[in-house]
Design a protein around this motif. Structure first.
Motif, PDB file in Angstrom:
ATOM      1  N   LEU A   6       0.838  -1.205   0.000  1.00 11.88           N
ATOM      2  CA  LEU A   6       0.000   0.000   0.000  1.00 11.88           C
ATOM      3  C   LEU A   6       0.869   1.249   0.000  1.00 11.88           C
ATOM      4  N   ALA A   7       1.921   1.255   0.793  1.00 16.66           N
ATOM      5  CA  ALA A   7       2.837   2.404   0.826  1.00 16.66           C
ATOM      6  C   ALA A   7       3.472   2.623  -0.545  1.00 16.66           C
ATOM      7  N   LYS A   8       3.870   1.557  -1.199  1.00 19.10           N
ATOM      8  CA  LYS A   8       4.479   1.660  -2.525  1.00 19.10           C
ATOM      9  C   LYS A   8       3.489   2.239  -3.538  1.00 19.10           C
ATOM     10  N   ALA A   9       2.233   1.788  -3.492  1.00 14.49           N
ATOM     11  CA  ALA A   9       1.216   2.305  -4.416  1.00 14.49           C
ATOM     12  C   ALA A   9       0.937   3.777  -4.156  1.00 14.49           C
ATOM     13  N   LEU A  10       0.877   4.170  -2.887  1.00 14.61           N
ATOM     14  CA  LEU A  10       0.643   5.577  -2.548  1.00 14.61           C
ATOM     15  C   LEU A  10       1.814   6.454  -2.973  1.00 14.61           C
ATOM     16  N   ALA A  11       3.027   5.904  -2.914  1.00 12.26           N
ATOM     17  CA  ALA A  11       4.222   6.667  -3.269  1.00 12.26           C
ATOM     18  C   ALA A  11       4.487   6.683  -4.775  1.00 12.26           C
ATOM     19  N   ALA A  12       3.771   5.845  -5.526  1.00 11.19           N
ATOM     20  CA  ALA A  12       3.964   5.789  -6.982  1.00 11.19           C
ATOM     21  C   ALA A  12       3.592   7.131  -7.604  1.00 11.19           C
ATOM     22  N   PRO A  13       4.304   7.507  -8.676  1.00  9.49           N
ATOM     23  CA  PRO A  13       3.929   8.746  -9.355  1.00  9.49           C
ATOM     24  C   PRO A  13       2.441   8.707  -9.737  1.00  9.49           C
ATOM     25  N   ARG A  14       1.717   9.707  -9.327  1.00 10.20           N
ATOM     26  CA  ARG A  14       0.279   9.845  -9.589  1.00 10.20           C
ATOM     27  C   ARG A  14      -0.580   8.804  -8.881  1.00 10.20           C
ATOM     28  N   GLY A  15       0.015   7.835  -8.196  1.00 13.00           N
ATOM     29  CA  GLY A  15      -0.764   6.796  -7.526  1.00 13.00           C
ATOM     30  C   GLY A  15      -1.791   7.376  -6.572  1.00 13.00           C
ATOM     31  N   GLY A  16      -1.341   8.253  -5.691  1.00 12.61           N
ATOM     32  CA  GLY A  16      -2.238   8.855  -4.715  1.00 12.61           C
ATOM     33  C   GLY A  16      -3.322   9.706  -5.340  1.00 12.61           C
ATOM     34  N   SER A  17      -3.039  10.283  -6.503  1.00 14.38           N
ATOM     35  CA  SER A  17      -4.047  11.131  -7.142  1.00 14.38           C
ATOM     36  C   SER A  17      -5.280  10.319  -7.551  1.00 14.38           C
ATOM     37  N   LEU A  19      -6.562   8.035  -5.808  1.00 18.71           N
ATOM     38  CA  LEU A  19      -7.321   7.774  -4.590  1.00 18.71           C
ATOM     39  C   LEU A  19      -8.053   9.025  -4.113  1.00 18.71           C
ATOM     40  N   ALA A  20      -7.577  10.193  -4.522  1.00 14.44           N
ATOM     41  CA  ALA A  20      -8.090  11.476  -4.026  1.00 14.44           C
ATOM     42  C   ALA A  20      -9.610  11.657  -4.143  1.00 14.44           C
ATOM     43  N   PRO A  21     -10.249  11.299  -5.250  1.00  8.85           N
ATOM     44  CA  PRO A  21     -11.699  11.555  -5.352  1.00  8.85           C
ATOM     45  C   PRO A  21     -12.536  10.817  -4.305  1.00  8.85           C
ATOM     46  N   PHE A  22     -11.979   9.779  -3.700  1.00 12.31           N
ATOM     47  CA  PHE A  22     -12.743   8.925  -2.797  1.00 12.31           C
ATOM     48  C   PHE A  22     -12.624   9.331  -1.324  1.00 12.31           C
ATOM     49  N   CYS A  27     -17.901   7.767  -4.004  1.00 10.94           N
ATOM     50  CA  CYS A  27     -17.706   8.178  -5.391  1.00 10.94           C
ATOM     51  C   CYS A  27     -17.712   6.937  -6.282  1.00 10.94           C
ATOM     52  N   SER A  28     -18.369   7.027  -7.419  1.00 17.95           N
ATOM     53  CA  SER A  28     -18.331   5.937  -8.393  1.00 17.95           C
ATOM     54  C   SER A  28     -17.074   6.090  -9.260  1.00 17.95           C
ATOM     55  N   ALA A  29     -16.755   5.051  -9.993  1.00 16.63           N
ATOM     56  CA  ALA A  29     -15.609   5.121 -10.904  1.00 16.63           C
ATOM     57  C   ALA A  29     -15.838   6.214 -11.948  1.00 16.63           C
ATOM     58  N   GLN A  30     -17.059   6.342 -12.460  1.00 16.70           N
ATOM     59  CA  GLN A  30     -17.353   7.377 -13.460  1.00 16.70           C
ATOM     60  C   GLN A  30     -17.184   8.772 -12.867  1.00 16.70           C
ATOM     61  N   GLU A  31     -17.605   8.961 -11.631  1.00 15.18           N
ATOM     62  CA  GLU A  31     -17.416  10.263 -10.983  1.00 15.18           C
ATOM     63  C   GLU A  31     -15.931  10.559 -10.803  1.00 15.18           C
ATOM     64  N   ALA A  32     -15.134   9.530 -10.515  1.00 15.09           N
ATOM     65  CA  ALA A  32     -13.687   9.710 -10.408  1.00 15.09           C
ATOM     66  C   ALA A  32     -13.082  10.064 -11.763  1.00 15.09           C
ATOM     67  N   VAL A  33     -13.561   9.421 -12.829  1.00 18.61           N
ATOM     68  CA  VAL A  33     -13.108   9.747 -14.188  1.00 18.61           C
ATOM     69  C   VAL A  33     -13.366  11.224 -14.475  1.00 18.61           C
ATOM     70  N   ASP A  34     -14.570  11.691 -14.154  1.00 22.95           N
ATOM     71  CA  ASP A  34     -14.926  13.090 -14.396  1.00 22.95           C
ATOM     72  C   ASP A  34     -14.045  14.036 -13.590  1.00 22.95           C
ATOM     73  N   CYS A  35     -13.754  13.661 -12.349  1.00 22.60           N
ATOM     74  CA  CYS A  35     -12.935  14.484 -11.468  1.00 22.60           C
ATOM     75  C   CYS A  35     -11.464  14.526 -11.919  1.00 22.60           C
ATOM     76  N   LEU A  36     -10.950  13.376 -12.315  1.00 25.45           N
ATOM     77  CA  LEU A  36      -9.527  13.258 -12.655  1.00 25.45           C
ATOM     78  C   LEU A  36      -9.220  13.576 -14.109  1.00 25.45           C
ATOM     79  N   TYR A  72     -17.495   3.935  -3.902  1.00 29.22           N
ATOM     80  CA  TYR A  72     -16.382   3.557  -3.049  1.00 29.22           C
ATOM     81  C   TYR A  72     -16.006   4.737  -2.151  1.00 29.22           C
ATOM     82  N   ARG A  73     -15.353   4.420  -1.055  1.00 28.29           N
ATOM     83  CA  ARG A  73     -14.827   5.446  -0.148  1.00 28.29           C
ATOM     84  C   ARG A  73     -13.531   4.914   0.435  1.00 28.29           C
ATOM     85  N   THR A  74     -12.613   5.824   0.756  1.00 32.13           N
ATOM     86  CA  THR A  74     -11.378   5.399   1.406  1.00 32.13           C
ATOM     87  C   THR A  74     -11.700   4.861   2.795  1.00 32.13           C
ATOM     88  N   VAL A  75     -10.889   3.942   3.272  1.00 32.20           N
ATOM     89  CA  VAL A  75     -11.108   3.339   4.587  1.00 32.20           C
ATOM     90  C   VAL A  75     -10.574   4.223   5.712  1.00 32.20           C
TER      91      VAL A  75
END
Length: 98
Positions: A6-17, A19-22, A27-36, A72-75
């Motif tokens: 999880l730390a590696k994924a969060l540290a990946a370039p753009r990885g955390g971005s 996760l941001a919409p959630f 948020c649905s995947a489509q709402e995340a697409v619109d946001c990102l 989905y929502r972040t835990v």
């Protein structure tokens, strides 16, 4: 945080971005697409990855004709990644899993 994957994924370039919409609301995947402003294929990849790593959870399934809308929502409200500095670069401090 104690999960190196999880730390590696969060540290990946753009990885955390991806996760941001959630963080703020479910948020649905489509709402995340619109946001990102990213393609669904890329957002869907990251949603599956975050679910597998335990950073996202399913909070709602809205029935409709065809496929239900999943939200989905972040835990957690935030994720803190420990960083170890050394050898001229930052790392998560865990051994590589590759």
């Amino acid at each position: 945080m104690t999960d190196p994957a999880l730390a590696k994924a969060l540290a990946a370039p753009r990885g955390g971005s991806y996760l941001a919409p959630f963080f703020e609301r479910p948020c649905s995947a489509q709402e995340a697409v619109d946001c990102l402003d990213e393609p669904m294929s890329k957002v869907h990849h990251w949603v599956k990855r975050w679910l597998t790593l335990g950073a996202l959870e399913i909070v709602e399934r809205q029935p409709r004709a065809g496929r239900a809308i999943t939200r989905y929502r972040t835990v957690a409200d935030e994720f803190v990644v420990p960083v170890v500095r050394g050898e001229g670069r930052a790392s998560t401090g865990w051994p590589s899993t590759s």
